[in-house]
Scaffold this motif. Sequence first.
Motif, PDB file in Angstrom:
ATOM      1  N   VAL A  24      45.951  51.182  51.214  1.00  0.00           N
ATOM      2  CA  VAL A  24      44.909  49.964  51.118  1.00  0.00           C
ATOM      3  C   VAL A  24      45.903  48.653  51.574  1.00  0.00           C
ATOM      4  N   TYR A  49      37.308  49.595  50.275  1.00  0.00           N
ATOM      5  CA  TYR A  49      36.875  49.382  48.883  1.00  0.00           C
ATOM      6  C   TYR A  49      37.615  49.845  47.836  1.00  0.00           C
ATOM      7  N   THR A  50      37.929  48.990  46.573  1.00  0.00           N
ATOM      8  CA  THR A  50      38.647  49.349  45.564  1.00  0.00           C
ATOM      9  C   THR A  50      37.941  49.062  44.442  1.00  0.00           C
ATOM     10  N   SER A  76      34.001  46.200  40.039  1.00  0.00           N
ATOM     11  CA  SER A  76      32.909  46.696  40.796  1.00  0.00           C
ATOM     12  C   SER A  76      31.497  46.119  40.438  1.00  0.00           C
ATOM     13  N   ASN A 134      34.144  43.460  51.947  1.00  0.00           N
ATOM     14  CA  ASN A 134      35.285  43.745  51.142  1.00  0.00           C
ATOM     15  C   ASN A 134      36.404  42.596  51.127  1.00  0.00           C
ATOM     16  N   ALA A 138      45.013  45.243  44.185  1.00  0.00           N
ATOM     17  CA  ALA A 138      43.824  46.054  43.999  1.00  0.00           C
ATOM     18  C   ALA A 138      44.284  47.387  43.176  1.00  0.00           C
ATOM     19  N   SER A 139      43.129  47.926  42.554  1.00  0.00           N
ATOM     20  CA  SER A 139      43.430  49.188  41.874  1.00  0.00           C
ATOM     21  C   SER A 139      42.220  50.101  42.139  1.00  0.00           C
ATOM     22  N   PRO A 140      42.535  51.322  42.476  1.00  0.00           N
ATOM     23  CA  PRO A 140      41.478  52.262  42.531  1.00  0.00           C
ATOM     24  C   PRO A 140      40.578  52.647  41.294  1.00  0.00           C
ATOM     25  N   TYR A 195      47.943  47.591  38.963  1.00  0.00           N
ATOM     26  CA  TYR A 195      47.572  47.592  40.451  1.00  0.00           C
ATOM     27  C   TYR A 195      48.616  48.355  41.153  1.00  0.00           C
ATOM     28  N   TYR A 232      48.106  48.201  44.707  1.00  0.00           N
ATOM     29  CA  TYR A 232      48.080  47.805  46.304  1.00  0.00           C
ATOM     30  C   TYR A 232      48.393  46.248  45.990  1.00  0.00           C
TER      31      TYR A 232
END
Length: 120
Positions: free
Chosen positions: A2, A27-28, A50, A73, A94-96, A107, A109
């Motif tokens: 990402v 998307y994350t 989200s 995004n 960002a985190s999945p 996190y 990314y």
Amino acid sequence: QVQLAESGGGSVQAGESLRLSCAVSQYTAQMAWFRQPLGKEREGVATIDSAGYAVYTNSVQGRFSISRDTAKNTLYLQMNGLNPDDTAMYYCAASPLRWSSLDRAAYRYWGQGIQVTVSS
């Protein structure tokens, strides 16, 4: 992998506003803003999942607002009532995984960061 890219930083006077943006390559589930003043530790500023649930650190509560546009995004941080203590390098992260944490270890990314300077 990402990729994140911040924009919108700059130099302002105390009391003014800035809006930071972060373009994300995909998307994350969880996204956040962190900041790191010169010579200090990186701290979590705000995070949003989200579903739009947001958490803020106490020092920005009521002044900053985090939001995200899933279709684009893009992550945003609207910063109002800025003061010199807000001067720092700001990072998008960002985190999945969906967890409303302001811990940097949560996190995976990170963006390159963008400078925000507030003068009195």
